[in-house]
Enzyme design. Structure first.
Site, mmCIF file in Angstrom:
data_model
loop_
_atom_site.group_PDB
_atom_site.id
_atom_site.type_symbol
_atom_site.label_atom_id
_atom_site.label_comp_id
_atom_site.label_asym_id
_atom_site.label_seq_id
_atom_site.Cartn_x
_atom_site.Cartn_y
_atom_site.Cartn_z
ATOM 1 C CB SER A 1 -4.569 -5.042 -7.820
ATOM 2 O OG SER A 1 -4.588 -4.602 -9.147
ATOM 3 N N PRO A 2 -4.353 -7.284 -4.484
ATOM 4 C CG PRO A 2 -3.239 -9.002 -3.690
ATOM 5 C CD PRO A 2 -2.990 -8.600 -4.932
ATOM 6 N N GLY B 1 -0.775 -0.950 -4.592
ATOM 7 C CA GLY B 1 0.397 -0.574 -3.790
ATOM 8 C C GLY B 1 0.078 0.495 -2.622
ATOM 9 C CG PHE B 2 -3.851 2.891 -0.603
ATOM 10 C CD1 PHE B 2 -3.195 4.403 -1.291
ATOM 11 C CD2 PHE B 2 -5.043 2.138 -0.236
ATOM 12 C CE1 PHE B 2 -4.367 5.333 0.611
ATOM 13 C CE2 PHE B 2 -5.536 2.883 1.727
ATOM 14 C CZ PHE B 2 -4.812 4.212 1.584
ATOM 15 C CE1 TYR C 1 -0.935 -8.319 -17.970
ATOM 16 C CE2 TYR C 1 0.274 -9.794 -16.977
ATOM 17 C CZ TYR C 1 -0.779 -9.051 -17.355
ATOM 18 O OH TYR C 1 -1.553 -8.260 -16.223
ATOM 19 C CB SER D 1 2.512 -1.785 0.280
ATOM 20 O OG SER D 1 2.294 -3.117 -0.802
ATOM 21 N N GLY E 1 1.130 3.459 1.313
ATOM 22 C CA GLY E 1 0.457 4.499 1.742
ATOM 23 C C GLY E 1 -0.279 5.796 0.450
#
Length: 355
Positions: A218-219, A223-224, A59, A226, A228
């Site tokens: 990525s739970p 971001g989707f 990272y 959260s 959409g």
């Protein structure tokens, strides 16, 4: 005075490691966000009981570990469950997956220096090296000429006190079994969310059979879950998510219906869509530690709030009906170099050529 911790502790794996029941994925810290803000976020997380901090040497590269090292100063280190990773190399403009013993040693020493610590609590192999048997990375290096066995680097690092517990990330079920057979694997990190559930077929059952903890990255579906489909419009042009099949317009148009249904159920439950999606991961088992990432304190507080969302078996079944593997359109990864190394196998030990 810091707020009292509100996040409970959990046992991760069966070797004695205890961590916060929800962690913090730190990927992206230091990339365009003021350093002081990220240090403040990390201190806020620890004060709230989110002590499982997850980073990697790649990272940045390296800058993420350096920033976290600064945040650990002043007595914070003793309150933190520190996880980092090795296995992805970027040098001279070239990506490479490596897990040969010499590289493992150099990677660990580098992470320790950047983090400013003398021990890593949980050290993951970030991606599987498809050229190096996992047994060589974890435990042994054989010389078939003189039949002598030398201890491999991971085990050496554990014996030296530089690593407490060993983990794998994006490994296949068979590779997990092989690694665990030569050295206890404490945790496997994998992508797991309402719309990434392929790991439920064989990897999750394998971990549970062997007593290995599960760390879900990525739970919130990157971001989707959260925001959409509209989240794509706010991503910068160089955001890697824009290249993922699942986020392409033709797929996102269909996937948007999943978020709408999750949002409707969240309204009924009195929480946000992201809290509901995160609560679903928490309810998948007491051996699961999700590590949602965020750069904002208000989002971290919201994520912690997911621990208070209670779901019945009927609630779980309803949520899962919204996002079956057939309903989700597009792969979770694209075809670039790094993403081809997912749920990966390593070659058999018999193929290793001693040097």
């Amino acid at each position: 005075m810091a707020a009292a911790p509100v996040v409970p502790r959990m046992k991760l794996g069966s070797q004695g490691l205890e961590v916060s029941a929800q962690g913090l994925g730190c990927m992206g810290y230091g990339e365009g966000t003021p350093e002081a803000d990220m240090v403040a976020l990390l201190h806020h997380a620890v004060a709230a009981g989110v002590t499982m901090l997850d980073t990697s040497d790649i990272y940045g590269p390296h800058t993420n570990e350096i920033l976290i090292g600064k945040a650990l100063q002043g007595g914070v280190r003793e309150k933190v469950d520190l996880a980092t990773k090795f296995g992805i190399s970027f040098a001279d403009g070239k990506w490479e997956i490596r897990a040969d013993p010499a590289y493992v040693r150099a990677a660990c020493e580098g992470s320790l220096a950047r983090l400013g610590v003398d021990c890593i609590d949980l050290y993951y192999q970030h991606r599987m090296d498809t050229n190096t048997p996992v047994e060589i990375t974890i435990l042994t290096r054989f010389s078939f000429l003189d039949r002598r066995r030398q201890m491999g680097e991971i085990k050496k690092l554990v014996e030296e006190g530089k690593v407490k517990y060993v983990g794998l990330s994006e490994a296949s079920a068979s590779t997990i079994r092989r690694a665990h057979a030569v050295h206890p694997i404490t945790a496997v990190q994998l992508e797991w969310s309402l719309w990434s559930r392929n790991v439920e077929e064989d990897i999750i059952p394998t971990c549970r059979e062997l007593g290995i903890g599960i760390v879900a990255y990525s739970p919130l579906g990157k971001g989707f879950l959260s925001r959409g489909a509209k989240m794509v419009d706010t991503l910068p042009d160089d955001d890697f998510r824009k290249s993922l099949p699942r986020f392409q317009p033709e797929n996102m148009e269909k996937n948007a219906a999943i978020f709408e249904r999750v949002s409707e159920m969240a309204a009924r439950k009195g929480c946000t869509a992201s809290q509901l999606a995160l609560a679903w991961v928490h309810h998948k088992g007491s051996d699961v530690c999700p590590i949602p990432g965020t750069t904002k304190i208000q989002n971290l507080n919201q994520n912690v709030g997911a621990l208070s969302v209670k779901l019945t078996p009927d609630d779980m079944a309803e949520l899962e009906s919204y996002a079956t593997m057939d309903a989700v359109q597009g792969d979770r990864c694209n075809s670039n170099f790094l993403n081809t190394w997912k749920d990966s196998e390593t070659p058999p030990l018999s193929s290793w050529k001693a040097t």
